[in-house]
Structures are given as C-alpha cells and as structure tokens.
Scaffold this motif. Sequence first.
Motif, PDB file in Angstrom:
ATOM      1  N   ASP A  11       0.991  -1.158  -0.063  1.00 34.17           N
ATOM      2  CA  ASP A  11       0.026   0.209  -0.025  1.00 34.17           C
ATOM      3  C   ASP A  11       0.992   1.135  -0.008  1.00 34.17           C
ATOM      4  OD1 ASP A  11       0.742  -0.912   2.379  1.00 34.17           O
ATOM      5  OD2 ASP A  11      -0.865  -0.048   3.479  1.00 34.17           O
ATOM      6  N   GLY A  12       1.995   1.322   0.487  1.00 32.51           N
ATOM      7  CA  GLY A  12       2.911   2.416   0.665  1.00 32.51           C
ATOM      8  C   GLY A  12       3.517   2.626  -0.705  1.00 32.51           C
ATOM      9  N   VAL A  13       3.701   1.553  -1.297  1.00 29.10           N
ATOM     10  CA  VAL A  13       4.385   1.638  -2.590  1.00 29.10           C
ATOM     11  C   VAL A  13       3.258   2.208  -3.866  1.00 29.10           C
ATOM     12  CG1 VAL A  13       5.398   0.391  -4.685  1.00 29.10           C
ATOM     13  CG2 VAL A  13       6.063  -0.167  -2.186  1.00 29.10           C
ATOM     14  N   GLN A  14       2.139   1.802  -3.521  1.00 34.42           N
ATOM     15  CA  GLN A  14       1.118   1.859  -4.624  1.00 34.42           C
ATOM     16  C   GLN A  14       0.750   3.521  -4.326  1.00 34.42           C
ATOM     17  OE1 GLN A  14      -0.404   0.569  -6.955  1.00 34.42           O
ATOM     18  NE2 GLN A  14       0.570  -1.606  -6.797  1.00 34.42           N
ATOM     19  N   ARG A  15       0.662   3.832  -2.805  1.00 35.20           N
ATOM     20  CA  ARG A  15       0.271   5.277  -2.691  1.00 35.20           C
ATOM     21  C   ARG A  15       1.407   6.266  -2.973  1.00 35.20           C
ATOM     22  NH1 ARG A  15      -2.137   5.155   2.921  1.00 35.20           N
ATOM     23  NH2 ARG A  15      -2.493   7.185   2.532  1.00 35.20           N
ATOM     24  N   GLY A  16       2.466   5.961  -3.483  1.00 34.34           N
ATOM     25  CA  GLY A  16       3.538   6.863  -3.578  1.00 34.34           C
ATOM     26  C   GLY A  16       4.165   7.504  -2.229  1.00 34.34           C
ATOM     27  N   LEU A  17       4.348   6.743  -1.256  1.00 33.64           N
ATOM     28  CA  LEU A  17       5.012   7.095   0.007  1.00 33.64           C
ATOM     29  C   LEU A  17       6.300   6.660   0.085  1.00 33.64           C
ATOM     30  CD1 LEU A  17       2.016   6.387   2.265  1.00 33.64           C
ATOM     31  CD2 LEU A  17       2.665   8.516   1.299  1.00 33.64           C
ATOM     32  N   VAL A  18       7.069   6.099  -0.851  1.00 30.87           N
ATOM     33  CA  VAL A  18       8.457   5.853  -0.734  1.00 30.87           C
ATOM     34  C   VAL A  18       9.382   6.714  -0.354  1.00 30.87           C
ATOM     35  CG1 VAL A  18      10.359   4.716  -2.029  1.00 30.87           C
ATOM     36  CG2 VAL A  18       7.956   3.649  -2.276  1.00 30.87           C
ATOM     37  N   GLY A  19       9.134   7.960  -1.210  1.00 31.40           N
ATOM     38  CA  GLY A  19      10.209   9.069  -1.019  1.00 31.40           C
ATOM     39  C   GLY A  19       9.998   9.534   0.299  1.00 31.40           C
ATOM     40  N   GLU A  20       8.718   9.648   0.735  1.00 32.81           N
ATOM     41  CA  GLU A  20       8.359  10.271   2.154  1.00 32.81           C
ATOM     42  C   GLU A  20       8.947   9.837   3.208  1.00 32.81           C
ATOM     43  OE1 GLU A  20       6.247  12.973   2.868  1.00 32.81           O
ATOM     44  OE2 GLU A  20       6.715  12.733   5.034  1.00 32.81           O
ATOM     45  N   ILE A  21       8.783   8.390   2.971  1.00 29.75           N
ATOM     46  CA  ILE A  21       9.360   7.498   4.124  1.00 29.75           C
ATOM     47  C   ILE A  21      10.718   7.125   4.289  1.00 29.75           C
ATOM     48  CG2 ILE A  21       9.350   5.022   4.896  1.00 29.75           C
ATOM     49  CD1 ILE A  21       6.348   4.746   3.808  1.00 29.75           C
ATOM     50  N   ILE A  22      11.404   7.209   2.935  1.00 28.86           N
ATOM     51  CA  ILE A  22      12.709   7.171   3.014  1.00 28.86           C
ATOM     52  C   ILE A  22      13.249   8.482   3.486  1.00 28.86           C
ATOM     53  CG2 ILE A  22      15.026   7.118   1.650  1.00 28.86           C
ATOM     54  CD1 ILE A  22      13.535   5.004  -0.031  1.00 28.86           C
ATOM     55  N   GLY A  23      12.719   9.434   3.192  1.00 30.01           N
ATOM     56  CA  GLY A  23      13.343  10.898   3.637  1.00 30.01           C
ATOM     57  C   GLY A  23      13.271  11.093   5.226  1.00 30.01           C
ATOM     58  N   ARG A  24      12.170  10.592   5.853  1.00 26.22           N
ATOM     59  CA  ARG A  24      12.090  10.478   7.197  1.00 26.22           C
ATOM     60  C   ARG A  24      13.313   9.823   7.946  1.00 26.22           C
ATOM     61  NH1 ARG A  24       5.869  10.994   9.439  1.00 26.22           N
ATOM     62  NH2 ARG A  24       5.091  12.497   7.861  1.00 26.22           N
ATOM     63  N   PHE A  25      13.531   8.873   7.567  1.00 24.52           N
ATOM     64  CA  PHE A  25      14.654   8.009   8.148  1.00 24.52           C
ATOM     65  C   PHE A  25      15.959   8.785   7.604  1.00 24.52           C
ATOM     66  CE2 PHE A  25      13.371   4.109  10.235  1.00 24.52           C
ATOM     67  CZ  PHE A  25      12.046   4.114   9.521  1.00 24.52           C
ATOM     68  N   GLU A  26      16.165   9.204   6.532  1.00 26.13           N
ATOM     69  CA  GLU A  26      17.553   9.976   5.888  1.00 26.13           C
ATOM     70  C   GLU A  26      17.572  10.989   7.006  1.00 26.13           C
ATOM     71  OE1 GLU A  26      18.716   9.393   1.386  1.00 26.13           O
ATOM     72  OE2 GLU A  26      16.973  10.713   1.883  1.00 26.13           O
ATOM     73  N   LYS A  27      16.631  11.926   7.193  1.00 30.31           N
ATOM     74  CA  LYS A  27      16.675  13.229   7.906  1.00 30.31           C
ATOM     75  C   LYS A  27      17.177  13.092   9.294  1.00 30.31           C
ATOM     76  CE  LYS A  27      13.418  14.918   4.728  1.00 30.31           C
ATOM     77  NZ  LYS A  27      12.140  15.514   4.383  1.00 30.31           N
ATOM     78  N   LYS A  28      16.388  11.950   9.825  1.00 26.64           N
ATOM     79  CA  LYS A  28      16.552  11.776  11.392  1.00 26.64           C
ATOM     80  C   LYS A  28      18.413  11.406  11.424  1.00 26.64           C
ATOM     81  CE  LYS A  28      16.093  10.320  15.399  1.00 26.64           C
ATOM     82  NZ  LYS A  28      15.854  11.194  16.557  1.00 26.64           N
ATOM     83  N   GLY A  29      19.006  10.958  10.454  1.00 25.92           N
ATOM     84  CA  GLY A  29      20.338  10.841  10.648  1.00 25.92           C
ATOM     85  C   GLY A  29      20.852   9.263  10.395  1.00 25.92           C
ATOM     86  N   PHE A  30      19.919   8.385  10.105  1.00 28.22           N
ATOM     87  CA  PHE A  30      20.048   7.216  10.168  1.00 28.22           C
ATOM     88  C   PHE A  30      20.825   6.875   8.599  1.00 28.22           C
ATOM     89  CE2 PHE A  30      16.469   6.430  13.302  1.00 28.22           C
ATOM     90  CZ  PHE A  30      17.373   6.080  14.177  1.00 28.22           C
TER      91      PHE A  30
END
Length: 148
Positions: A11-30
């Motif tokens: 559902d996350g892939v179909q709804r186009g949330l991949v970039g948003e989700i990766i961004g949250r982990f990236e911006k946190k510093g992981f």
Amino acid sequence: MEQTFIMIKPDGVQRGLVGEIIGRFEKKGFYLKGLKLITVDRSFAEKHYADLSAKPFFNGLVEYIISGPVVAMIWEGKNVVTTGRKIIGATNPAESAPGTIRGDFAIDIGRNVIHGSDSVESGRKEIALWFPESPVNWQSSVHPWIYE
Ligand code: IDP
Ligand code: MG
C-alpha cells in the motif's frame, strides 16, 4: 552499529509514499545500508511473518504483503530498532500518534504502510532473510556531524 529491517508494504508503494518514508529515516540521521524493490511469494511472506502464523489475521496479512511490490531496506544507527519503531508509530493507525508514519498516512491496521523489526535479534533474522547477498559497505561522510 545497530541495524533494523524496514519494509514499505504494498500500500505504501502504490500510494507513492516511498520517497516520503525514506526521507524521514534519512533526515533523522540513519544510514541506508540496503534497498530493493521486490515482490515476494507466499512462502517467503509466511516465513517473514512465521511468528504470527497462529493469528486469525495471518492469511489476510500474507495476502496483503504479496499483493504488490514492497521496498525492503536496511537502516543503521544508534538505537535504530527502537527509534525506527517510534518513527513508524503504533501497529494500529487508530492509535499511532500524528507525526509518525502510520499516524500520518494510515487508517486501518491491515493497511498500515510499513514494517519495522521489533528487536535487534529479529532485525538480524529479517536482514538475513531479505538480504542474503553481501551488504554494500559504505560509510557516511557526515558521521561526525550526527554523532558526538
Ligand atoms: P508491527 O507491524 O507493528 O510489528 P505485529 O503485531 O508484528 O505489528 O503485526 C504484523 C502486522 O500484522 C501489522 O503491521 C499489521 O499489518 C498486521 N496486523 C496486526 N494485528 C492485526 C489485526 O488485528 N488485524 C489485521 N492485521 C493485523
Ligand atoms: Mg512485528
């Protein structure tokens, strides 16, 4: 350093949330240490969720996970298992706080967008299952700007 297995569900892939989700982990510093778009078959999904095989929702859960491609990832950092689960939010989106991924992007428990390992040990097992190939070895050049 500690690693966790994170999967963006179909559902996350179909709804186009991949970039948003990766961004949250990236911006946190992981640090992103593994990434692939993959459709898994029934026996693989049953293996991933083996601990839940006695639950009444198990078949529906397996159908959900095999219903389309997922994004499988390894994320690394201090306390990434526990902090990753906080970024994701409670299992049932009705109880996930706003600001979490499930709190911001999901409604139903059976369409809750993302998976994250629940312990360092299950993270190890899940990474071994999803990433049998040897990991890409790279170190972030901003490390001293994130860790003291
Ligand atoms: P988690 O994903 O937050 O670790 P688990 O208890 O490990 O939650 O359950 C795995 C997945 O199974 C959940 O993310 C959710 O998609 C699904 N699930 C859990 N409980 C239910 C339920 O009561 N009904 C339908 N699906 C459920
Ligand atoms: Mg779980």
